[in-house]
Design a protein around this motif. Structure first.
Motif, short mmCIF file in Angstrom:
data_model
loop_
_atom_site.label_atom_id
_atom_site.label_comp_id
_atom_site.label_asym_id
_atom_site.label_seq_id
_atom_site.Cartn_x
_atom_site.Cartn_y
_atom_site.Cartn_z
N ARG A 144 0.87 -1.18 0.00
CA ARG A 144 0.00 0.00 0.00
C ARG A 144 0.91 1.23 0.00
O ARG A 144 2.12 1.10 0.16
CB ARG A 144 -0.93 0.00 1.22
N ASN A 145 0.33 2.39 -0.19
CA ASN A 145 1.13 3.61 -0.30
C ASN A 145 1.80 3.94 1.03
O ASN A 145 1.32 4.72 1.83
CB ASN A 145 0.25 4.78 -0.78
N THR A 146 2.98 3.33 1.23
CA THR A 146 3.76 3.50 2.45
C THR A 146 5.13 4.05 2.11
O THR A 146 5.86 3.46 1.30
CB THR A 146 3.90 2.15 3.19
N THR A 147 5.50 5.17 2.73
CA THR A 147 6.74 5.85 2.42
C THR A 147 7.92 5.25 3.19
O THR A 147 7.86 5.06 4.40
CB THR A 147 6.65 7.34 2.77
N TRP A 148 8.98 4.97 2.48
CA TRP A 148 10.24 4.51 3.09
C TRP A 148 10.98 5.73 3.61
O TRP A 148 11.51 6.54 2.85
CB TRP A 148 11.05 3.79 2.03
N SER A 149 11.01 5.88 4.91
CA SER A 149 11.75 6.97 5.55
C SER A 149 12.57 6.39 6.69
O SER A 149 12.43 5.22 7.06
CB SER A 149 10.78 8.02 6.10
N PHE A 150 13.44 7.21 7.28
CA PHE A 150 14.27 6.76 8.39
C PHE A 150 13.41 6.21 9.52
O PHE A 150 13.64 5.12 10.04
CB PHE A 150 15.12 7.93 8.90
N THR A 151 12.38 6.98 9.90
CA THR A 151 11.56 6.60 11.04
C THR A 151 10.78 5.32 10.79
O THR A 151 10.72 4.42 11.64
CB THR A 151 10.58 7.73 11.41
N GLY B 225 11.90 -2.83 -1.15
CA GLY B 225 12.19 -2.13 -2.40
C GLY B 225 11.26 -0.96 -2.59
O GLY B 225 10.49 -0.59 -1.68
N ILE B 226 11.34 -0.34 -3.74
CA ILE B 226 10.48 0.80 -4.09
C ILE B 226 9.72 0.44 -5.36
O ILE B 226 10.31 0.10 -6.38
CB ILE B 226 11.32 2.08 -4.32
N ASN B 227 8.39 0.52 -5.27
CA ASN B 227 7.60 0.22 -6.47
C ASN B 227 6.93 1.46 -7.04
O ASN B 227 6.27 1.38 -8.09
CB ASN B 227 6.57 -0.88 -6.20
N LEU C 138 7.63 4.90 -2.28
CA LEU C 138 6.64 3.96 -1.76
C LEU C 138 7.07 2.52 -2.09
O LEU C 138 7.57 2.26 -3.18
CB LEU C 138 5.27 4.23 -2.37
N GLY C 139 6.84 1.62 -1.15
CA GLY C 139 7.24 0.25 -1.43
C GLY C 139 6.63 -0.76 -0.50
O GLY C 139 6.03 -0.42 0.53
N PRO C 140 6.78 -2.05 -0.84
CA PRO C 140 6.25 -3.13 -0.01
C PRO C 140 7.04 -3.25 1.29
O PRO C 140 8.25 -3.03 1.32
CB PRO C 140 6.44 -4.37 -0.89
N VAL C 141 6.33 -3.62 2.35
CA VAL C 141 6.92 -3.65 3.69
C VAL C 141 6.69 -5.02 4.33
O VAL C 141 5.61 -5.59 4.23
CB VAL C 141 6.29 -2.57 4.60
#
Length: 336
Positions: A97-104, A115-117, A221-224
């Motif tokens: 789902r639209n989830t941002t890869w950030s430090f936190t 990864g980043i999709n 945004l990417g899978p988690v």
């Protein structure tokens, strides 16, 4: 003795975590995939109640690779507030789902990005009647933004940087934001640009609303997946990479069977299709895992065009999500 017992416990926990998710999915016979509660183009139910969308396509690709059936997916609806709890509680094997890869999100929330999709950025949507063309004209406006997300932080930092003021209208989710925006309770809606485009596509009169060109943040945004299961993270990562690499290498849902049957003169394509090497075995799968993933919904380009591309109501251009060979950021590590 106490130290030895502690070390043994840690080793046992690590052994249990490693490979555990793959075994659980195989035993269950279905992938539990956490998705948005209903974002058209990315993850939503069609008129027949079947889940469709760009993120849904990744869920189905993983299910196809692991279980041989792209429909062997239990879709778990999540919100921005519940997604990590659902994942870390084991209710979902994967968030797509639209989830941002950030430090936190990466470090503090104890999750791993596979990864980043979608390379995205936060933007603003306004009624066309306001006659606005730039985010620098939003001084003093009422802005709907989701609580407890990076979106709220980005807006605050942007307005502070340009010494502008605004009235934040906090919302719990997409549905509430859309309702308040259409009612005029907020004059502006700020979120990821892709999400704004998807929401606008559902309006009765999409042309009456404008997405300002200003992008105020980086939102990869990417899978988690959960921390602690590196084998599962590798599997999800390489299913995504297979879809990306397939587009670059000219492999798609229409020709993958023929290429598999005949073989090719390109070693990397042969490795991707399981004709050479032991990549499937390394992932705990058979040799045809990537073939099934590609057939499930197509390669990356096919999934993009079908669900959110320029010919769809969402109308997104590839932009940064073009292949690296075409000036974009999309890039899979090599299959070798």
């Amino acid at each position: 003795m106490y130290r030895i017992l502690c070390v043994a416990s840690v080793m046992l926990a690590a052994t249990t975590a490693t490979g555990g998710t793959l075994d659980e999915v195989k035993t269950r016979g279905a992938l539990n995939c956490g998705v948005n509660t209903g974002l058209v183009g990315f993850a939503s139910k069609d008129a027949a109640g079947v889940w469709q969308g760009f993120d849904v396509g990744l869920c189905r690709a993983v299910a196809a690779a692991v279980l041989g059936d792209p429909n062997a997916v239990n879709f778990i609806e999540t919100t921005a507030a519940t997604r990590y709890r659902v994942l870390n509680a084991g209710e979902a094997d994967l968030l797509a789902r639209n989830t941002t890869w950030s430090f936190t999100t990466d470090v503090d929330l104890k999750v791993d990005f596979a990864g980043i999709n979608y390379y995205d950025g936060q933007g603003f949507m306004v009624p066309k009647a306001l006659g606005l063309s730039s985010a620098r004209e939003l001084d003093g406006r009422k802005i709907c933004v989701q609580e407890d997300t990076t979106s709220a932080m980005n807006v605050a930092e942007y307005f502070k940087r340009y010494e502008m003021t605004y009235e934040a209208i906090p919302v719990a989710g997409t549905a509430e934001a859309q309702s308040l925006y259409l009612e005029g309770a907020c004059e502006v809606y700020s979120s990821d640009a892709s999400q704004l485009a998807a929401i606008r596509a559902t309006f009765a009169a999409p042309a009456d609303h404008v997405l300002l060109e200003d992008i105020i943040s980086k939102e990869p945004l990417g899978p988690v997946v959960r921390h602690g299961d590196d084998d599962w993270a590798d599997l999800v990562r390489w299913v995504l990479n297979a879809l990306i690499a397939a587009e670059e290498l000219g492999v798609n849902s229409a020709n993958v069977d023929e290429l598999k049957a005949q073989g090719t003169s390109t070693p990397e394509v042969n490795r991707l299709l399981g004709l050479e090497g032991l990549m499937g075995e390394m992932l705990g799968l058979d040799a045809d895992w990537a073939v099934r993933a590609i057939k499930a919904g197509g390669n990356y380009g096919e999934l993009f065009a079908k669900n959110i591309g320029e010919t769809t109501p969402i109308g997104l251009s590839r932009g940064l999500n073009l292949q690296w060979t075409e000036g974009g950021l999309l890039y899979s590590p090599p299959f070798r």
